[in-house]
Design a protein around this motif. Structure first.
Motif, PDB file in Angstrom:
ATOM      1  N   LEU A  18       0.869  -1.165   0.000  1.00 52.48           N
ATOM      2  CA  LEU A  18       0.000   0.000   0.000  1.00 52.48           C
ATOM      3  C   LEU A  18       0.908   1.218   0.000  1.00 52.48           C
ATOM      4  O   LEU A  18       1.777   1.362   0.867  1.00 52.48           O
ATOM      5  CB  LEU A  18      -0.890  -0.013   1.244  1.00 52.48           C
ATOM      6  N   ARG A  19       0.746   2.071  -0.996  1.00 49.76           N
ATOM      7  CA  ARG A  19       1.588   3.261  -1.128  1.00 49.76           C
ATOM      8  C   ARG A  19       0.817   4.470  -0.605  1.00 49.76           C
ATOM      9  O   ARG A  19      -0.278   4.773  -1.085  1.00 49.76           O
ATOM     10  CB  ARG A  19       1.943   3.454  -2.609  1.00 49.76           C
ATOM     11  N   LEU A  20       1.381   5.139   0.382  1.00 49.91           N
ATOM     12  CA  LEU A  20       0.738   6.312   0.979  1.00 49.91           C
ATOM     13  C   LEU A  20       1.595   7.547   0.700  1.00 49.91           C
ATOM     14  O   LEU A  20       2.772   7.593   1.086  1.00 49.91           O
ATOM     15  CB  LEU A  20       0.566   6.117   2.485  1.00 49.91           C
ATOM     16  N   ALA A  21       1.018   8.505  -0.004  1.00 52.50           N
ATOM     17  CA  ALA A  21       1.750   9.710  -0.383  1.00 52.50           C
ATOM     18  C   ALA A  21       0.928  10.943  -0.037  1.00 52.50           C
ATOM     19  O   ALA A  21      -0.302  10.935  -0.151  1.00 52.50           O
ATOM     20  CB  ALA A  21       2.054   9.697  -1.880  1.00 52.50           C
ATOM     21  N   PHE A  34      -3.385  11.152   3.299  1.00 49.06           N
ATOM     22  CA  PHE A  34      -2.499  10.435   2.385  1.00 49.06           C
ATOM     23  C   PHE A  34      -3.322   9.964   1.185  1.00 49.06           C
ATOM     24  O   PHE A  34      -4.473   9.552   1.343  1.00 49.06           O
ATOM     25  CB  PHE A  34      -1.882   9.200   3.054  1.00 49.06           C
ATOM     26  N   VAL A  35      -2.737   9.997   0.015  1.00 47.44           N
ATOM     27  CA  VAL A  35      -3.336   9.397  -1.174  1.00 47.44           C
ATOM     28  C   VAL A  35      -2.886   7.937  -1.198  1.00 47.44           C
ATOM     29  O   VAL A  35      -1.684   7.659  -1.202  1.00 47.44           O
ATOM     30  CB  VAL A  35      -2.889  10.119  -2.455  1.00 47.44           C
ATOM     31  N   ALA A  36      -3.843   7.014  -1.175  1.00 46.69           N
ATOM     32  CA  ALA A  36      -3.529   5.588  -1.087  1.00 46.69           C
ATOM     33  C   ALA A  36      -3.639   4.929  -2.451  1.00 46.69           C
ATOM     34  O   ALA A  36      -4.701   4.967  -3.088  1.00 46.69           O
ATOM     35  CB  ALA A  36      -4.473   4.908  -0.099  1.00 46.69           C
ATOM     36  N   THR A  37      -2.536   4.357  -2.915  1.00 42.92           N
ATOM     37  CA  THR A  37      -2.522   3.566  -4.155  1.00 42.92           C
ATOM     38  C   THR A  37      -1.698   2.308  -3.881  1.00 42.92           C
ATOM     39  O   THR A  37      -1.319   2.044  -2.737  1.00 42.92           O
ATOM     40  CB  THR A  37      -1.919   4.368  -5.331  1.00 42.92           C
ATOM     41  N   TRP A  38      -1.427   1.538  -4.916  1.00 44.29           N
ATOM     42  CA  TRP A  38      -0.648   0.310  -4.754  1.00 44.29           C
ATOM     43  C   TRP A  38       0.651   0.422  -5.532  1.00 44.29           C
ATOM     44  O   TRP A  38       0.707   1.099  -6.555  1.00 44.29           O
ATOM     45  CB  TRP A  38      -1.449  -0.904  -5.232  1.00 44.29           C
ATOM     46  N   GLY A  39       1.683  -0.255  -5.053  1.00 47.07           N
ATOM     47  CA  GLY A  39       2.936  -0.224  -5.785  1.00 47.07           C
ATOM     48  C   GLY A  39       3.908  -1.277  -5.292  1.00 47.07           C
ATOM     49  O   GLY A  39       3.844  -1.738  -4.165  1.00 47.07           O
ATOM     50  N   TYR A  95       4.370   1.416   2.186  1.00 43.66           N
ATOM     51  CA  TYR A  95       5.473   2.370   2.099  1.00 43.66           C
ATOM     52  C   TYR A  95       4.936   3.775   1.888  1.00 43.66           C
ATOM     53  O   TYR A  95       3.919   3.987   1.243  1.00 43.66           O
ATOM     54  CB  TYR A  95       6.504   1.944   1.052  1.00 43.66           C
ATOM     55  N   PHE A  96       5.631   4.706   2.508  1.00 46.37           N
ATOM     56  CA  PHE A  96       5.282   6.125   2.439  1.00 46.37           C
ATOM     57  C   PHE A  96       6.261   6.794   1.487  1.00 46.37           C
ATOM     58  O   PHE A  96       7.467   6.553   1.570  1.00 46.37           O
ATOM     59  CB  PHE A  96       5.409   6.774   3.821  1.00 46.37           C
ATOM     60  N   VAL A  97       5.758   7.619   0.582  1.00 50.83           N
ATOM     61  CA  VAL A  97       6.652   8.341  -0.325  1.00 50.83           C
ATOM     62  C   VAL A  97       6.302   9.824  -0.322  1.00 50.83           C
ATOM     63  O   VAL A  97       5.130  10.196  -0.408  1.00 50.83           O
ATOM     64  CB  VAL A  97       6.643   7.752  -1.758  1.00 50.83           C
ATOM     65  N   GLU A  98       7.329  10.632  -0.170  1.00 51.04           N
ATOM     66  CA  GLU A  98       7.182  12.082  -0.228  1.00 51.04           C
ATOM     67  C   GLU A  98       7.874  12.537  -1.510  1.00 51.04           C
ATOM     68  O   GLU A  98       9.101  12.576  -1.568  1.00 51.04           O
ATOM     69  CB  GLU A  98       7.865  12.702   1.006  1.00 51.04           C
ATOM     70  N   PRO A  99       7.108  12.852  -2.570  1.00 54.29           N
ATOM     71  CA  PRO A  99       7.729  13.204  -3.854  1.00 54.29           C
ATOM     72  C   PRO A  99       8.551  14.489  -3.736  1.00 54.29           C
ATOM     73  O   PRO A  99       8.083  15.489  -3.186  1.00 54.29           O
ATOM     74  CB  PRO A  99       6.538  13.397  -4.796  1.00 54.29           C
ATOM     75  N   GLY A 100       9.780  14.428  -4.216  1.00 55.41           N
ATOM     76  CA  GLY A 100      10.658  15.598  -4.177  1.00 55.41           C
ATOM     77  C   GLY A 100      10.342  16.565  -5.300  1.00 55.41           C
ATOM     78  O   GLY A 100       9.579  16.261  -6.224  1.00 55.41           O
ATOM     79  N   ALA A 101      10.927  17.743  -5.206  1.00 57.33           N
ATOM     80  CA  ALA A 101      10.802  18.746  -6.268  1.00 57.33           C
ATOM     81  C   ALA A 101      12.038  19.637  -6.224  1.00 57.33           C
ATOM     82  O   ALA A 101      12.519  20.000  -5.135  1.00 57.33           O
ATOM     83  CB  ALA A 101       9.542  19.586  -6.076  1.00 57.33           C
ATOM     84  N   ASN A 102      12.527  19.972  -7.410  1.00 55.11           N
ATOM     85  CA  ASN A 102      13.707  20.823  -7.528  1.00 55.11           C
ATOM     86  C   ASN A 102      14.854  20.269  -6.670  1.00 55.11           C
ATOM     87  O   ASN A 102      15.246  19.134  -6.843  1.00 55.11           O
ATOM     88  CB  ASN A 102      13.354  22.271  -7.199  1.00 55.11           C
ATOM     89  N   GLN A 103      15.363  21.054  -5.706  1.00 50.96           N
ATOM     90  CA  GLN A 103      16.510  20.589  -4.921  1.00 50.96           C
ATOM     91  C   GLN A 103      16.125  19.706  -3.727  1.00 50.96           C
ATOM     92  O   GLN A 103      17.001  19.192  -3.036  1.00 50.96           O
ATOM     93  CB  GLN A 103      17.333  21.790  -4.424  1.00 50.96           C
ATOM     94  N   ARG A 104      14.833  19.515  -3.501  1.00 54.45           N
ATOM     95  CA  ARG A 104      14.390  18.659  -2.386  1.00 54.45           C
ATOM     96  C   ARG A 104      14.200  17.231  -2.887  1.00 54.45           C
ATOM     97  O   ARG A 104      13.357  16.981  -3.745  1.00 54.45           O
ATOM     98  CB  ARG A 104      13.062  19.187  -1.816  1.00 54.45           C
ATOM     99  N   PRO A 105      14.974  16.271  -2.357  1.00 50.89           N
ATOM    100  CA  PRO A 105      14.869  14.897  -2.869  1.00 50.89           C
ATOM    101  C   PRO A 105      13.589  14.200  -2.412  1.00 50.89           C
ATOM    102  O   PRO A 105      12.994  14.579  -1.386  1.00 50.89           O
ATOM    103  CB  PRO A 105      16.097  14.201  -2.275  1.00 50.89           C
TER     104      PRO A 105
END
Length: 348
Positions: A18-21, A34-39, A95-105
């Motif tokens: 379960l992917r929580l972002a 959190f947006v819940a999807t699968w991955g 797993y939790f994912v925090e999508p990066g942007a620009n200089q933030r990974p």
């Protein structure tokens, strides 16, 4: 289009989570949602392959509960065969994912201890039945990293597939945060790769998972093709059973801007793909899996290894424009990019 695999199933095996972002590009719990999807690497490949029109089956272990039921329903929605998914003790990994942007990974936090796959062991799956009608088997270096019993199970799967004459592919997918159960990655993966025909990797994977050194600085933003030719040759020399290795070449300029291409070596020809500048990345998680799915499709359905490589790179380039793990593009959409239609103009 003539499909070389004559309708044989592409089977993939591994853990789905379960992917929580957080919404958009927010940080964890910046909004209380959190947006819940699968991955998960192998599930992502199965979805890609099925989306490209080849028969695909996904094999995993999950508990008997409504959350796991929703995963099975989601895989079915993508036309993936779920009939070999087993219900066992344990839990659904998260797993939790925090999508990066620009200089933030981007950041990933795993919560998968005592998951059903972590507890699964050799003998739990009926590989003889699973491999009936199969022409290709795909797994990754993630499953052996989860637990000692999962590593034994992964070894059982590739040995059985190879004994049946099924083409075996493995994405090395080194995850340093997972290898905690005792043995180092290279000790386990160097044995597993002896049963693999097609290796998929990046330069870090080859070094960490196989112990094969490459003089590569992945953070330089510029990659030398000669180094990759040498690295690919080293892998094939160390593992004579491996017929083909494909290496993705990611130039990380920032979290939002990557150069993207790949190379392939089959012991004779060293092939390079075209290069894409991806300047506004929406989500790079699953990018490597969409490459693997595109390559497996291409090697089964297209006319040459160069075509397969180009298709895989284009498919994964498009995946960077989508949130979530799954690649949701069709063969025609990938081919439109290959024909040069990368302008992003509205299609009406």
């Amino acid at each position: 289009m003539s499909v070389h695999n004559s309708g044989k199933t592409i089977v993939t095996f591994g853990e789905i989570m379960l992917r929580l972002a957080p919404p958009g590009f927010e940080r964890f719990l910046q909004s209380p949602a959190f947006v819940a999807t699968w991955g998960g690497g192998e599930a992502n490949v199965a979805v890609s392959v099925a989306g490209f029109g080849l028969p695909a089956a996904y094999v995993t272990a999950v508990p008997s509960n409504p959350i796991a039921d929703s995963m099975v329903a989601e895989m079915r929605r993508f036309n993936v065969d779920t009939s070999h998914i087993i219900r066992t003790k344990g839990r659904v990994g998260i797993y939790f994912v925090e999508p990066g942007a620009n200089q933030r990974p981007s950041k990933v936090v795993y919560d998968r201890e005592n998951s059903s796959i972590a507890l699964a062991k050799p003998g739990d799956f009926d590989w003889n039945t699973i491999f009936e009608g199969a022409g290709w088997f795909h797994t990754t270096g993630i499953t052996p990293a989860i637990s000692a019993s999962a590593a034994d199970l992964a070894m059982e799967s590739v040995k059985t597939a190879q004994a049946k004459g099924i083409t075996v592919s493995c994405d090395l997918n080194y995850r340093k945060n997972l290898w905690k159960w005792g043995k180092p990655a290279h000790e386990v993966m160097s044995e597993l790769v002896k049963y693999v025909d097609v290796v998929i990797a990046n330069e870090e994977d080859c070094q960490a998972a196989l112990g094969i050194e490459a003089n590569v600085d992945v953070h330089s933003g510029k990659l030398s093709h000669d180094v990759y030719r040498e690295l690919a040759a080293k892998v094939l020399k160390a593992y004579p059973n491996v017929k083909t290795i494909a290496i993705t070449l990611r130039e990380s300029k920032s979290a939002s801007h990557n150069g993207w291409s790949a190379c392939l070596f089959d012991g004779k020809d060293f092939l390079l793909s075209r290069h894409y500048e991806i300047t506004h990345i929406v989500d790079r998680v699953g990018g490597g899996d969409s490459f693997a799915g595109g390559l497996i499709y291409g090697l089964n359905a297209l006319g040459s290894k160069q075509e397969a490589l180009e298709f895989a790179v284009a498919a994964s380039c498009l995946k960077h424009s989508l949130p979530g793990d799954f690649n949701r593009f069709t063969v025609d959409e990938v081919k439109a990019l290959l024909k040069g239609d990368g302008s992003g103009r509205v299609q009406r």
